[in-house]
Scaffold this motif. Structure first.
Motif, PDB file in Angstrom:
ATOM      1  N   LEU A  57      12.096  10.122   0.913  1.00  0.00           N
ATOM      2  CA  LEU A  57      10.923  10.791   1.471  1.00  0.00           C
ATOM      3  C   LEU A  57       9.637  10.059   1.092  1.00  0.00           C
ATOM      4  CD1 LEU A  57       9.681  13.199   2.968  1.00  0.00           C
ATOM      5  CD2 LEU A  57       9.697  14.454   0.798  1.00  0.00           C
ATOM      6  N   ALA A  58       9.554   9.618  -0.166  1.00  0.00           N
ATOM      7  CA  ALA A  58       8.367   8.887  -0.622  1.00  0.00           C
ATOM      8  C   ALA A  58       8.223   7.573   0.130  1.00  0.00           C
ATOM      9  CB  ALA A  58       8.464   8.627  -2.122  1.00  0.00           C
ATOM     10  N   PHE A  59       9.344   6.850   0.299  1.00  0.00           N
ATOM     11  CA  PHE A  59       9.307   5.561   1.005  1.00  0.00           C
ATOM     12  C   PHE A  59       8.872   5.744   2.452  1.00  0.00           C
ATOM     13  CE2 PHE A  59      11.428   2.421   3.711  1.00  0.00           C
ATOM     14  CZ  PHE A  59      10.954   1.240   3.157  1.00  0.00           C
ATOM     15  N   LEU A  60       9.508   6.692   3.148  1.00  0.00           N
ATOM     16  CA  LEU A  60       9.194   6.899   4.560  1.00  0.00           C
ATOM     17  C   LEU A  60       7.769   7.415   4.762  1.00  0.00           C
ATOM     18  CD1 LEU A  60      12.563   8.415   5.846  1.00  0.00           C
ATOM     19  CD2 LEU A  60      11.710   6.072   6.122  1.00  0.00           C
ATOM     20  N   SER A  61       7.290   8.237   3.815  1.00  0.00           N
ATOM     21  CA  SER A  61       5.924   8.768   3.922  1.00  0.00           C
ATOM     22  C   SER A  61       4.901   7.640   3.840  1.00  0.00           C
ATOM     23  CB  SER A  61       5.670   9.794   2.820  1.00  0.00           C
ATOM     24  OG  SER A  61       6.527  10.906   2.952  1.00  0.00           O
ATOM     25  N   ILE A  62       5.108   6.716   2.882  1.00  0.00           N
ATOM     26  CA  ILE A  62       4.180   5.587   2.741  1.00  0.00           C
ATOM     27  C   ILE A  62       4.206   4.708   3.992  1.00  0.00           C
ATOM     28  CG2 ILE A  62       3.654   3.507   1.416  1.00  0.00           C
ATOM     29  CD1 ILE A  62       2.990   5.984  -0.127  1.00  0.00           C
ATOM     30  N   VAL A  63       5.405   4.446   4.497  1.00  0.00           N
ATOM     31  CA  VAL A  63       5.525   3.607   5.702  1.00  0.00           C
ATOM     32  C   VAL A  63       4.875   4.293   6.906  1.00  0.00           C
ATOM     33  CG1 VAL A  63       7.158   2.600   7.346  1.00  0.00           C
ATOM     34  CG2 VAL A  63       7.593   2.435   4.886  1.00  0.00           C
ATOM     35  N   ALA A  64       5.090   5.628   7.039  1.00  0.00           N
ATOM     36  CA  ALA A  64       4.505   6.366   8.161  1.00  0.00           C
ATOM     37  C   ALA A  64       2.978   6.344   8.111  1.00  0.00           C
ATOM     38  CB  ALA A  64       5.012   7.805   8.152  1.00  0.00           C
ATOM     39  N   ILE A  65       2.426   6.520   6.897  1.00  0.00           N
ATOM     40  CA  ILE A  65       0.964   6.476   6.749  1.00  0.00           C
ATOM     41  C   ILE A  65       0.438   5.082   7.094  1.00  0.00           C
ATOM     42  CG2 ILE A  65      -0.912   6.612   5.062  1.00  0.00           C
ATOM     43  CD1 ILE A  65       0.727   8.788   3.635  1.00  0.00           C
ATOM     44  N   GLY A  66       1.178   4.054   6.658  1.00  0.00           N
ATOM     45  CA  GLY A  66       0.769   2.687   6.977  1.00  0.00           C
ATOM     46  C   GLY A  66       0.772   2.421   8.473  1.00  0.00           C
ATOM     47  N   LEU A  67       1.818   2.905   9.165  1.00  0.00           N
ATOM     48  CA  LEU A  67       1.887   2.726  10.610  1.00  0.00           C
ATOM     49  C   LEU A  67       0.762   3.480  11.320  1.00  0.00           C
ATOM     50  CD1 LEU A  67       5.729   2.902  11.303  1.00  0.00           C
ATOM     51  CD2 LEU A  67       4.232   0.919  11.599  1.00  0.00           C
ATOM     52  N   LEU A  68       0.476   4.685  10.843  1.00  0.00           N
ATOM     53  CA  LEU A  68      -0.594   5.475  11.452  1.00  0.00           C
ATOM     54  C   LEU A  68      -1.937   4.754  11.349  1.00  0.00           C
ATOM     55  CD1 LEU A  68      -1.571   8.095  12.762  1.00  0.00           C
ATOM     56  CD2 LEU A  68      -1.789   9.083  10.468  1.00  0.00           C
ATOM     57  N   ILE A  69      -2.206   4.231  10.141  1.00  0.00           N
ATOM     58  CA  ILE A  69      -3.446   3.478   9.950  1.00  0.00           C
ATOM     59  C   ILE A  69      -3.440   2.221  10.821  1.00  0.00           C
ATOM     60  CG2 ILE A  69      -4.844   2.187   8.281  1.00  0.00           C
ATOM     61  CD1 ILE A  69      -3.836   4.126   6.127  1.00  0.00           C
ATOM     62  N   GLY A  70      -2.252   1.589  10.934  1.00  0.00           N
ATOM     63  CA  GLY A  70      -2.139   0.379  11.749  1.00  0.00           C
ATOM     64  C   GLY A  70      -2.430   0.617  13.216  1.00  0.00           C
ATOM     65  N   PHE A  71      -1.932   1.750  13.729  1.00  0.00           N
ATOM     66  CA  PHE A  71      -2.208   2.070  15.134  1.00  0.00           C
ATOM     67  C   PHE A  71      -3.684   2.387  15.350  1.00  0.00           C
ATOM     68  CE2 PHE A  71       2.439   3.157  15.453  1.00  0.00           C
ATOM     69  CZ  PHE A  71       2.744   2.145  16.357  1.00  0.00           C
ATOM     70  N   LEU A  72      -4.303   3.015  14.356  1.00  0.00           N
ATOM     71  CA  LEU A  72      -5.717   3.353  14.485  1.00  0.00           C
ATOM     72  C   LEU A  72      -6.594   2.104  14.504  1.00  0.00           C
ATOM     73  CD1 LEU A  72      -5.976   6.493  12.143  1.00  0.00           C
ATOM     74  CD2 LEU A  72      -6.037   6.448  14.653  1.00  0.00           C
ATOM     75  N   ILE A  73      -6.219   1.117  13.709  1.00  0.00           N
ATOM     76  CA  ILE A  73      -7.014  -0.119  13.665  1.00  0.00           C
ATOM     77  C   ILE A  73      -6.441  -1.194  14.585  1.00  0.00           C
ATOM     78  CG2 ILE A  73      -7.771   0.363  11.302  1.00  0.00           C
ATOM     79  CD1 ILE A  73      -5.782  -1.736  10.326  1.00  0.00           C
ATOM     80  N   ASN A  75      -3.563  -2.770  14.500  1.00  0.00           N
ATOM     81  CA  ASN A  75      -2.927  -3.888  13.783  1.00  0.00           C
ATOM     82  C   ASN A  75      -1.758  -3.336  12.970  1.00  0.00           C
ATOM     83  OD1 ASN A  75      -2.306  -6.314  12.646  1.00  0.00           O
ATOM     84  ND2 ASN A  75      -4.229  -6.578  11.541  1.00  0.00           N
ATOM     85  N   TRP A  76      -0.789  -2.741  13.682  1.00  0.00           N
ATOM     86  CA  TRP A  76       0.291  -2.034  12.998  1.00  0.00           C
ATOM     87  C   TRP A  76       1.264  -2.974  12.287  1.00  0.00           C
ATOM     88  CZ3 TRP A  76       5.400  -2.793  14.277  1.00  0.00           C
ATOM     89  CH2 TRP A  76       5.659  -3.444  15.488  1.00  0.00           C
ATOM     90  N   ILE A  77       1.385  -4.207  12.766  1.00  0.00           N
ATOM     91  CA  ILE A  77       2.323  -5.150  12.134  1.00  0.00           C
ATOM     92  C   ILE A  77       1.878  -5.471  10.709  1.00  0.00           C
ATOM     93  CG2 ILE A  77       3.273  -7.482  12.223  1.00  0.00           C
ATOM     94  CD1 ILE A  77       3.162  -7.337  15.250  1.00  0.00           C
ATOM     95  N   THR A  78       0.584  -5.769  10.542  1.00  0.00           N
ATOM     96  CA  THR A  78       0.061  -6.073   9.203  1.00  0.00           C
ATOM     97  C   THR A  78       0.209  -4.872   8.268  1.00  0.00           C
ATOM     98  OG1 THR A  78      -1.543  -7.628  10.121  1.00  0.00           O
ATOM     99  CG2 THR A  78      -1.961  -6.803   7.897  1.00  0.00           C
ATOM    100  N   MET A  79      -0.112  -3.697   8.767  1.00  0.00           N
ATOM    101  CA  MET A  79      -0.013  -2.497   7.936  1.00  0.00           C
ATOM    102  C   MET A  79       1.431  -2.184   7.567  1.00  0.00           C
ATOM    103  SD  MET A  79      -2.999  -1.672   7.196  1.00  0.00           S
ATOM    104  CE  MET A  79      -2.447  -0.265   6.247  1.00  0.00           C
ATOM    105  N   LEU A  80       2.369  -2.491   8.477  1.00  0.00           N
ATOM    106  CA  LEU A  80       3.786  -2.278   8.167  1.00  0.00           C
ATOM    107  C   LEU A  80       4.239  -3.214   7.056  1.00  0.00           C
ATOM    108  CD1 LEU A  80       6.432  -0.834   8.872  1.00  0.00           C
ATOM    109  CD2 LEU A  80       6.883  -2.643  10.536  1.00  0.00           C
ATOM    110  N   ILE A  81       3.780  -4.474   7.116  1.00  0.00           N
ATOM    111  CA  ILE A  81       4.121  -5.446   6.067  1.00  0.00           C
ATOM    112  C   ILE A  81       3.577  -4.987   4.708  1.00  0.00           C
ATOM    113  CG2 ILE A  81       3.726  -7.810   5.268  1.00  0.00           C
ATOM    114  CD1 ILE A  81       3.705  -8.649   8.233  1.00  0.00           C
ATOM    115  N   ILE A  82       2.399  -4.363   4.724  1.00  0.00           N
ATOM    116  CA  ILE A  82       1.805  -3.865   3.476  1.00  0.00           C
ATOM    117  C   ILE A  82       2.490  -2.580   3.021  1.00  0.00           C
ATOM    118  CG2 ILE A  82      -0.305  -2.927   2.444  1.00  0.00           C
ATOM    119  CD1 ILE A  82      -1.891  -4.773   4.316  1.00  0.00           C
TER     120      ILE A  82
END
Length: 250
Positions: A57-73, A75-82
């Motif tokens: 749950l912790a892993f998926l939550s962090i990845v989901a938040i990263g993807l959400l931020i990536g779509f907003l900016i 640049n989802w690929i970079t945020m997914l890598i982070i």
């Protein structure tokens, strides 16, 4: 007659001028970081089956938040890598906390468990491995640590039984080092007692009263007076020890 290293009968083969040096024998391989994490994970899962879902749950939550931020900016690929490494770190952090609890649950109730709880204290503490006071019949014991908060006595046993033992030790410490604060922490699951996993944290949070130099002076004073307790037969204060591998993730 002295033995010569150039004797014709020597069984040691001679090295030629341009021959390679023989490779030294390899020692035992060190446990890799990933293998260590795997062993800790298996130990933790045996005692805490929910750890798998919490880590996921912790892993998926962090990845989901990263993807959400990536779509907003946009640049989802970079945020997914982070986000993936950050999610992994979050899962490992949760594993380390759960592993600590699992390690203490394995030794709870064993003689010496309170001393083991003190063994995870950080730098700046001087620990007494053996109990400084003990009831041979009940095996109730008092362990001691010296740090900047002063002297910390940690009891092991039912509160009603071990309190007189701790109070007697506290009075003895007050006579030997009268200007040093003596704290008493009762370990256990009873009313007013502190669970083993929380003993070190409680000691760390105590108000600092001594300097580093004074800590050393107090330890020398107690050591010089020989306050160690002879351990009765059949009692092994080193028996209870948490899994050190579980503690390294802290």
């Amino acid at each position: 007659m002295a033995n010569s290293t150039e004797s014709d009968g020597s069984s040691t083969p001679k090295r030629r001028l341009f021959s390679r040096k023989p490779k030294p024998a390899k020692g035992p391989k060190k446990t890799g970081r990933m293998k260590q994490i795997s062993e800790v994970f298996k130990m933790t899962r045996r005692n805490d089956p929910n750890v798998v879902w919490i880590m996921l749950l912790a892993f998926l939550s962090i990845v989901a938040i990263g993807l959400l931020i990536g779509f907003l900016i946009q640049n989802w690929i970079t945020m997914l890598i982070i986000a993936i490494p950050l999610g992994f770190l979050a899962a490992v952090f949760i594993l380390s906390r759960r592993a600590e609890r699992a390690a203490f649950s394995q030794i709870e109730g064993q003689p010496g468990a309170a001393g083991a709880a003190l063994s995870v204290l950080r730098r700046g503490w001087i620990l007494q491995d053996q109990p400084v006071a003990m009831n041979p019949r009940s095996q109730d014991a008092v362990f001691r640590a010296i740090g900047r908060p002063g002297i910390v006595l940690v009891t092991e046993g039912p509160s009603a039984r071990v309190k007189p033992l701790a109070e007697a030790e506290r009075r003895k410490m007050a006579r030997i080092v009268p200007n040093v604060v003596v704290h008493v922490i009762e370990s256990g699951r009873g009313d007013g007692q502190v669970p083993l996993a929380q003993v070190a944290k409680k000691a760390q949070k105590l108000k600092k009263n001594l300097t580093k130099q004074e800590v050393q002076a107090v330890n020398k004073r107690l050591t010089a007076l020989g306050t160690k307790l002879p351990i009765p037969k059949g009692v092994d204060p080193f028996k209870a020890r948490p899994d050190r591998k579980a503690m390294r993730g802290r």
